[in-house]
Design a protein around this motif. Structure first.
Motif, PDB file in Angstrom:
ATOM      1  N   ALA A 210      -3.313  -8.491   3.490  1.00  0.00           N
ATOM      2  CA  ALA A 210      -2.828  -8.986   2.204  1.00  0.00           C
ATOM      3  C   ALA A 210      -2.715  -7.871   1.169  1.00  0.00           C
ATOM      4  CB  ALA A 210      -3.761 -10.086   1.695  1.00  0.00           C
ATOM      5  N   HIS A 211      -3.391  -6.760   1.419  1.00  0.00           N
ATOM      6  CA  HIS A 211      -3.433  -5.615   0.498  1.00  0.00           C
ATOM      7  C   HIS A 211      -2.305  -4.623   0.766  1.00  0.00           C
ATOM      8  CE1 HIS A 211      -5.593  -3.504  -2.574  1.00  0.00           C
ATOM      9  NE2 HIS A 211      -5.917  -2.477  -1.823  1.00  0.00           N
ATOM     10  N   ALA A 212      -1.472  -4.882   1.771  1.00  0.00           N
ATOM     11  CA  ALA A 212      -0.485  -3.903   2.212  1.00  0.00           C
ATOM     12  C   ALA A 212       0.510  -3.546   1.110  1.00  0.00           C
ATOM     13  CB  ALA A 212       0.252  -4.422   3.450  1.00  0.00           C
ATOM     14  N   ARG A 213       1.039  -4.541   0.403  1.00  0.00           N
ATOM     15  CA  ARG A 213       2.024  -4.254  -0.641  1.00  0.00           C
ATOM     16  C   ARG A 213       1.406  -3.459  -1.787  1.00  0.00           C
ATOM     17  NH1 ARG A 213       5.797  -9.713  -1.325  1.00  0.00           N
ATOM     18  NH2 ARG A 213       6.650  -9.692   0.807  1.00  0.00           N
ATOM     19  N   ALA A 214       0.161  -3.777  -2.115  1.00  0.00           N
ATOM     20  CA  ALA A 214      -0.512  -3.012  -3.166  1.00  0.00           C
ATOM     21  C   ALA A 214      -0.657  -1.550  -2.760  1.00  0.00           C
ATOM     22  CB  ALA A 214      -1.879  -3.627  -3.459  1.00  0.00           C
ATOM     23  N   LEU A 215      -0.962  -1.304  -1.500  1.00  0.00           N
ATOM     24  CA  LEU A 215      -1.091   0.078  -1.039  1.00  0.00           C
ATOM     25  C   LEU A 215       0.237   0.815  -1.105  1.00  0.00           C
ATOM     26  CD1 LEU A 215      -3.404  -0.497   2.071  1.00  0.00           C
ATOM     27  CD2 LEU A 215      -4.036   0.596  -0.084  1.00  0.00           C
ATOM     28  N   ASP A 216       1.343   0.122  -0.819  1.00  0.00           N
ATOM     29  CA  ASP A 216       2.660   0.755  -0.940  1.00  0.00           C
ATOM     30  C   ASP A 216       2.917   1.226  -2.365  1.00  0.00           C
ATOM     31  OD1 ASP A 216       3.383   0.472   1.722  1.00  0.00           O
ATOM     32  OD2 ASP A 216       4.278  -1.506   1.423  1.00  0.00           O
ATOM     33  N   VAL A 217       2.407   0.469  -3.341  1.00  0.00           N
ATOM     34  CA  VAL A 217       2.607   0.833  -4.747  1.00  0.00           C
ATOM     35  C   VAL A 217       1.627   1.919  -5.177  1.00  0.00           C
ATOM     36  CG1 VAL A 217       2.581  -0.030  -7.113  1.00  0.00           C
ATOM     37  CG2 VAL A 217       3.519  -1.452  -5.287  1.00  0.00           C
ATOM     38  N   LEU A 218       0.370   1.823  -4.711  1.00  0.00           N
ATOM     39  CA  LEU A 218      -0.650   2.776  -5.156  1.00  0.00           C
ATOM     40  C   LEU A 218      -0.341   4.200  -4.733  1.00  0.00           C
ATOM     41  CD1 LEU A 218      -3.967   0.792  -4.522  1.00  0.00           C
ATOM     42  CD2 LEU A 218      -2.970   1.419  -6.725  1.00  0.00           C
ATOM     43  N   VAL A 219       0.296   4.382  -3.591  1.00  0.00           N
ATOM     44  CA  VAL A 219       0.591   5.743  -3.145  1.00  0.00           C
ATOM     45  C   VAL A 219       1.580   6.438  -4.062  1.00  0.00           C
ATOM     46  CG1 VAL A 219       0.093   5.236  -0.727  1.00  0.00           C
ATOM     47  CG2 VAL A 219       2.412   4.922  -1.587  1.00  0.00           C
ATOM     48  N   GLY A 221       1.175   6.482  -7.265  1.00  0.00           N
ATOM     49  CA  GLY A 221       0.411   6.923  -8.424  1.00  0.00           C
ATOM     50  C   GLY A 221       0.051   5.757  -9.320  1.00  0.00           C
ATOM     51  N   ASP A 222      -1.042   5.897 -10.046  1.00  0.00           N
ATOM     52  CA  ASP A 222      -1.517   4.811 -10.890  1.00  0.00           C
ATOM     53  C   ASP A 222      -0.549   4.487 -12.023  1.00  0.00           C
ATOM     54  OD1 ASP A 222      -3.677   4.684  -9.285  1.00  0.00           O
ATOM     55  OD2 ASP A 222      -5.172   5.171 -10.812  1.00  0.00           O
ATOM     56  N   ASP A 223       0.061   5.502 -12.612  1.00  0.00           N
ATOM     57  CA  ASP A 223       0.984   5.253 -13.717  1.00  0.00           C
ATOM     58  C   ASP A 223       2.192   4.445 -13.252  1.00  0.00           C
ATOM     59  OD1 ASP A 223      -0.655   6.625 -15.448  1.00  0.00           O
ATOM     60  OD2 ASP A 223       0.391   8.544 -15.161  1.00  0.00           O
ATOM     61  N   VAL A 224       2.726   4.803 -12.104  1.00  0.00           N
ATOM     62  CA  VAL A 224       3.867   4.066 -11.560  1.00  0.00           C
ATOM     63  C   VAL A 224       3.443   2.648 -11.192  1.00  0.00           C
ATOM     64  CG1 VAL A 224       5.554   3.967  -9.689  1.00  0.00           C
ATOM     65  CG2 VAL A 224       4.972   6.162 -10.733  1.00  0.00           C
ATOM     66  N   GLY A 229       3.782  -3.288 -12.912  1.00  0.00           N
ATOM     67  CA  GLY A 229       3.102  -4.550 -13.148  1.00  0.00           C
ATOM     68  C   GLY A 229       1.848  -4.765 -12.329  1.00  0.00           C
ATOM     69  N   ARG A 230       1.374  -3.734 -11.642  1.00  0.00           N
ATOM     70  CA  ARG A 230       0.176  -3.874 -10.825  1.00  0.00           C
ATOM     71  C   ARG A 230      -1.069  -3.725 -11.694  1.00  0.00           C
ATOM     72  NH1 ARG A 230      -0.795  -6.149  -6.199  1.00  0.00           N
ATOM     73  NH2 ARG A 230       1.267  -5.372  -5.557  1.00  0.00           N
ATOM     74  N   ASN A 231      -1.965  -4.704 -11.638  1.00  0.00           N
ATOM     75  CA  ASN A 231      -3.247  -4.647 -12.344  1.00  0.00           C
ATOM     76  C   ASN A 231      -4.206  -3.815 -11.499  1.00  0.00           C
ATOM     77  OD1 ASN A 231      -5.658  -5.072 -13.699  1.00  0.00           O
ATOM     78  ND2 ASN A 231      -5.149  -7.179 -14.227  1.00  0.00           N
ATOM     79  N   LEU A 232      -4.557  -2.641 -11.976  1.00  0.00           N
ATOM     80  CA  LEU A 232      -5.256  -1.671 -11.135  1.00  0.00           C
ATOM     81  C   LEU A 232      -6.700  -2.054 -10.847  1.00  0.00           C
ATOM     82  CD1 LEU A 232      -3.913   1.713 -12.541  1.00  0.00           C
ATOM     83  CD2 LEU A 232      -3.173   0.463 -10.515  1.00  0.00           C
ATOM     84  N   LEU A 233      -7.408  -2.618 -11.814  1.00  0.00           N
ATOM     85  CA  LEU A 233      -8.825  -2.910 -11.604  1.00  0.00           C
ATOM     86  C   LEU A 233      -9.041  -3.920 -10.468  1.00  0.00           C
ATOM     87  CD1 LEU A 233     -11.763  -2.549 -12.327  1.00  0.00           C
ATOM     88  CD2 LEU A 233     -11.481  -4.255 -14.141  1.00  0.00           C
ATOM     89  N   PRO A 234      -8.391  -5.087 -10.479  1.00  0.00           N
ATOM     90  CA  PRO A 234      -8.562  -6.003  -9.340  1.00  0.00           C
ATOM     91  C   PRO A 234      -8.110  -5.394  -8.020  1.00  0.00           C
ATOM     92  CG  PRO A 234      -7.540  -7.129 -11.187  1.00  0.00           C
ATOM     93  CD  PRO A 234      -7.542  -5.672 -11.523  1.00  0.00           C
ATOM     94  N   THR A 235      -7.071  -4.560  -8.081  1.00  0.00           N
ATOM     95  CA  THR A 235      -6.586  -3.924  -6.853  1.00  0.00           C
ATOM     96  C   THR A 235      -7.632  -2.972  -6.286  1.00  0.00           C
ATOM     97  OG1 THR A 235      -4.307  -4.077  -7.651  1.00  0.00           O
ATOM     98  CG2 THR A 235      -4.744  -2.531  -5.864  1.00  0.00           C
ATOM     99  N   ARG A 236      -8.253  -2.167  -7.167  1.00  0.00           N
ATOM    100  CA  ARG A 236      -9.308  -1.253  -6.718  1.00  0.00           C
ATOM    101  C   ARG A 236     -10.506  -2.028  -6.161  1.00  0.00           C
ATOM    102  NH1 ARG A 236      -6.667   3.458  -6.145  1.00  0.00           N
ATOM    103  NH2 ARG A 236      -5.989   4.382  -8.104  1.00  0.00           N
ATOM    104  N   LEU A 237     -10.878  -3.101  -6.846  1.00  0.00           N
ATOM    105  CA  LEU A 237     -12.015  -3.900  -6.383  1.00  0.00           C
ATOM    106  C   LEU A 237     -11.738  -4.525  -5.027  1.00  0.00           C
ATOM    107  CD1 LEU A 237     -13.121  -5.644  -9.700  1.00  0.00           C
ATOM    108  CD2 LEU A 237     -14.230  -3.734  -8.531  1.00  0.00           C
ATOM    109  N   LEU A 238     -10.523  -5.013  -4.824  1.00  0.00           N
ATOM    110  CA  LEU A 238     -10.179  -5.585  -3.520  1.00  0.00           C
ATOM    111  C   LEU A 238     -10.238  -4.522  -2.436  1.00  0.00           C
ATOM    112  CD1 LEU A 238      -9.232  -7.878  -1.736  1.00  0.00           C
ATOM    113  CD2 LEU A 238      -6.867  -7.360  -2.411  1.00  0.00           C
ATOM    114  N   GLY A 239      -9.753  -3.321  -2.758  1.00  0.00           N
ATOM    115  CA  GLY A 239      -9.850  -2.233  -1.784  1.00  0.00           C
ATOM    116  C   GLY A 239     -11.291  -1.912  -1.445  1.00  0.00           C
ATOM    117  N   LEU A 240     -12.174  -1.930  -2.444  1.00  0.00           N
ATOM    118  CA  LEU A 240     -13.596  -1.680  -2.206  1.00  0.00           C
ATOM    119  C   LEU A 240     -14.193  -2.753  -1.298  1.00  0.00           C
ATOM    120  CD1 LEU A 240     -16.270  -0.238  -2.793  1.00  0.00           C
ATOM    121  CD2 LEU A 240     -16.465  -1.615  -4.871  1.00  0.00           C
TER     122      LEU A 240
END
Length: 333
Positions: A210-219, A221-224, A229-240
């Motif tokens: 379920a995290h695959a699309r978020a990873l495509d965006v994270l690579v 860079g955080d600014d992009v 529209g990606r909320n970085l904090l929940p995304t980082r927590l889910l990755g953790l």
């Protein structure tokens, strides 16, 4: 649809290869017909004991554990945007292993369920410590890849040293503890361990998918990612959470194995590309194959004795890491 069918077919083929190697090859030669009979329960008692009690559990554990570490490696690399990152290099595996050893030594843990709780706590703590140090070292909102790798290396060394001290002070329990430091598919691993680790590993695998699309965006860079529209904090927590579940469960299953989360994703990228919805299952397949093949090599290379799978993986992974470093520097240049 065609790509999904190809991945499913490849997964089935890799699983079949892993099971065949794990069940057929060992220090004691058993004919294929006898292996099949042992699985059906019609072979002689010795063959049944070897196949059902030893080879089958360790092969299943190697398949799920290798897949978990490879997927965790993809997630870590995506979040750090660092091709050299893996759970072992970032201190996550060392933290999980140390927590299990401390739990057994100080708390008297003896069950797979107890190991799981300690492994998850250690994996989470190792991740948090490395991220905090990386942030402090880089003095930026987002830890730089180099800072994370250096922090992870230092934390891994420290946790490994603490683990070694515990083993030296508790020599009576050394045989019980040692497979957490080198990685092994034997040394008390049985179907109970496999079943205990299966649920958290399955949950971690589903969350990773379920995290695959978020990873495509994270690579990118955080600014992009934030601009998209990606909320970085929940995304980082889910990755953790994903990495903690996968590494904690894998440590219980197969011990502190290095290089799987580094080598398998790189091989998968070269064959299947960078898109994470394909890269995650492809890395899982190659991680399973890598661990089972290393285990089979360890069984036969110094037969009738065995090399722990962690030692074999270190021999394979260290040169692979050097090749990856050279390729990464050339690409950067």
């Amino acid at each position: 649809m065609a790509r999904a069918a190809l991945l499913v077919g490849a997964a089935l083929a890799v699983t079949a290869v892993c099971l065949t190697l794990g069940l057929m090859v060992g220090s004691r030669g058993i004919a294929p017909v006898a292996v099949w009979q042992a699985l059906l329960g019609t072979a002689d008692p010795e063959a049944r004991a070897i196949v059902q009690d030893q080879r089958l559990p360790r092969t299943l554990i190697g398949i799920v554990g290798g897949a978990a570490l490879a997927v965790a490696g993809v997630v870590v690399q995506g979040h750090t945007r660092n091709p050299l990152a893996d759970p072992g290099l970032l201190g996550i595996t060392a933290g999980s292993s140390l927590a299990v050893v401390v739990g057994i030594s100080a708390l008297g843990l003896t069950t797979p369920a107890g190991y799981l709780g300690a492994a998850f706590g250690g994996a989470a703590l190792g991740t948090i410590v490395v991220v905090v140090i990386g942030l402090a070292a880089s003095r930026r909102r987002d830890a730089s890849p180099a800072s994370l790798v250096l922090a992870g290396t230092a934390v891994s060394a420290l946790l490994g040293a603490i683990t070694g001290i515990i083993l030296l002070l508790d020599s009576a329990a050394l045989d019980l503890f040692r497979f957490w430091t080198v990685g092994s598919l034997s040394a008390g691993r049985d179907l109970d361990v496999f079943l205990a680790a299966l649920v958290p590993l399955a949950v971690g695998g589903v969350l990773a998918g379920a995290h695959a699309r978020a990873l495509d965006v994270l690579v990118l860079g955080d600014d992009v990612a934030a601009a998209l529209g990606r909320n970085l904090l929940p995304t980082r927590l889910l990755g953790l959470v994903v990495v903690t579940l996968l590494v904690g469960g894998a440590t219980v299953a197969i011990g502190a194995l290095g290089f799987v989360g580094l080598v398998a994703p790189h091989l998968a990228r070269r064959v299947f590309g960078e898109k994470h919805e394909v890269l995650l299952p492809a890395s899982a397949m190659l991680g399973s194959l890598l661990v089972v093949v290393a285990d089979v090599i360890g069984r036969v290379i110094i037969s009738p004795a065995e090399l722990p799978v962690g030692v074999v993986l270190a021999v394979i992974g260290a040169p692979a890491l050097l090749v990856i470093i050279v390729r990464t520097r050339k690409t950067s240049a």
